[in-house]
Design an enzyme around this catalytic site. Structure first.
Site, PDB file in Angstrom:
ATOM      1  N   HIS A   1       0.960  -1.236   0.061  1.00 57.55           N
ATOM      2  CA  HIS A   1      -0.126  -0.029  -0.037  1.00 57.55           C
ATOM      3  C   HIS A   1       0.893   1.379  -0.025  1.00 57.55           C
ATOM      4  O   HIS A   1       0.796   2.255  -0.897  1.00 57.55           O
ATOM      5  CB  HIS A   1      -0.707   0.036   1.131  1.00 57.55           C
ATOM      6  CG  HIS A   1      -1.737   1.174   1.443  1.00 57.55           C
ATOM      7  ND1 HIS A   1      -3.087   1.502   1.295  1.00 57.55           N
ATOM      8  CD2 HIS A   1      -1.117   2.303   2.079  1.00 57.55           C
ATOM      9  CE1 HIS A   1      -3.457   2.463   1.601  1.00 57.55           C
ATOM     10  NE2 HIS A   1      -2.420   3.297   2.018  1.00 57.55           N
TER      11      HIS A   1
ATOM     12  N   HIS B   1       1.775   4.496  -3.015  1.00 54.33           N
ATOM     13  CA  HIS B   1       1.693   5.818  -2.814  1.00 54.33           C
ATOM     14  C   HIS B   1       2.878   6.366  -3.726  1.00 54.33           C
ATOM     15  O   HIS B   1       2.617   7.552  -4.459  1.00 54.33           O
ATOM     16  CB  HIS B   1       1.880   6.354  -1.580  1.00 54.33           C
ATOM     17  CG  HIS B   1       0.441   6.097  -0.772  1.00 54.33           C
ATOM     18  ND1 HIS B   1      -0.739   6.769  -1.396  1.00 54.33           N
ATOM     19  CD2 HIS B   1       0.137   5.857   0.563  1.00 54.33           C
ATOM     20  CE1 HIS B   1      -1.859   6.326  -0.344  1.00 54.33           C
ATOM     21  NE2 HIS B   1      -1.266   5.765   0.814  1.00 54.33           N
TER      22      HIS B   1
ATOM     23  N   ASP C   1      -9.711  14.175   7.884  1.00 55.94           N
ATOM     24  CA  ASP C   1      -8.997  13.005   7.104  1.00 55.94           C
ATOM     25  C   ASP C   1      -8.833  13.504   5.368  1.00 55.94           C
ATOM     26  O   ASP C   1      -9.269  12.948   4.572  1.00 55.94           O
ATOM     27  CB  ASP C   1      -9.914  11.746   6.985  1.00 55.94           C
ATOM     28  CG  ASP C   1      -9.385  10.638   6.284  1.00 55.94           C
ATOM     29  OD1 ASP C   1      -7.788  10.823   6.212  1.00 55.94           O
ATOM     30  OD2 ASP C   1     -10.234  10.063   5.714  1.00 55.94           O
TER      31      ASP C   1
END
Length: 292
Positions: free
Chosen positions: A100, A104, A203
């Site tokens: 993961h 990015h 967030d």
């Protein structure tokens, strides 16, 4: 060594022997697995597609005696905390977490999706997709119906959150449930989209929360296609990330482009299955069909 100094001490270099430090070995081994995953399936030469060395720093800590509950790609390398030992284990423990975070970096070099609102949720989504696919590929889970679609299994302290994970692509909103941590807030449909403030407290508009919507679309598409998820669905998403999407893409743009890639590189039947997945999560409606 419990500091923020990312160059504190070289623990293991390429080709070096295993150490007694499990976090060092996990970061090394899992980075290698992710490298081979992208090289084997997508002919990609590291994060930047130009053989960027993969550097990882472990035992990162910002406060004395407080374990760091995160892992991140900082634009140049990977950084892993050890977790607080109460809720979280060390963040090198799960291959899909390593995949993961390294994805990015790939997104940084490709679509460069802005880390806010829907483009940010897509940024998180692509990292979840390729993190899970790297693990499924490594474990030989070639049946998408039976494969494990959880992210970060083993990351939670098993005495607190047994058999729980950080996110679930097959059933967003069900990954964890804990009195202190709360319940997994991810929606699996646009009707549950959370319009949060574009701040760190919010967030960044819900980039981690709302990624459950495209995550579930990918899961549905992969199951409908029926082949190993990395073989067709993963290839389509990779082409979309690298060649079709730009920094301000939203869910609908991602839907259109993945359908378009499926039609251009595969066939109408595959495109229909991907289209149906996006319709099922509410990103597209029947009136917005691209293929009949």
């Amino acid at each position: 060594e419990g500091t923020t100094d990312l160059l504190k001490r070289l623990a293991r270099k390429e080709g070096g022997r295993k150490t007694r430090d499990v976090a060092v070995n996990e970061a090394y081994d899992y980075s290698g697995t992710v490298f081979r995953f992208f090289e084997t399936l997508f002919r990609r030469a590291s994060i930047d597609n130009d053989n960027l060395p993969l550097i990882s720093s472990v035992h990162y800590r910002e406060q004395e005696d407080v374990g760091y509950d995160n892992a991140f790609w900082n634009g140049r390398q990977m950084v892993y905390g050890d977790g607080d030992g109460v809720l979280f284990n060390r963040f090198t423990i799960a291959l899909d977490i390593v995949g993961h975070e390294l994805t990015h970096g790939i997104t940084q070099y490709e679509a460069a999706l802005k880390y806010e609102r829907q483009s940010g949720a897509l940024n998180e989504h692509f990292s979840d997709v390729f993190g899970v696919l790297a693990r499924q590929w490594s474990d030989g889970e070639d049946d998408p119906q039976a494969a494990d679609w959880s992210i970060g299994k083993g990351l939670f302290n098993p005495t607190r959150l047994r058999k729980m994970s950080l996110r679930s692509m097959s059933a967003p909103g069900t990954a964890y449930d804990d009195p202190e941590l709360g319940r997994d807030p991810q929606p699996d449909h646009v009707s549950g989209y959370k319009d949060l403030p574009n701040t760190e407290l919010g967030d960044w508009g819900g980039v981690h929360v709302n990624s459950g919507i495209p995550n579930h679309a990918f899961y549905r598409a992969a199951v409908a296609i029926g082949k190993p998820a990395w073989e067709v669905a993963g290839q389509i998403w990779y082409i979309a990330l690298c060649d079709r999407l730009r920094d301000n893409a939203d869910f609908r743009k991602c839907a259109y482009e993945t359908i378009s890639v499926a039609r251009d590189f595969y066939d109408g039947a595959t495109a229909q299955k991907i289209q149906a997945a996006w319709i099922e999560v509410g990103v597209l409606s029947d009136r917005q069909r691209l293929v009949a």
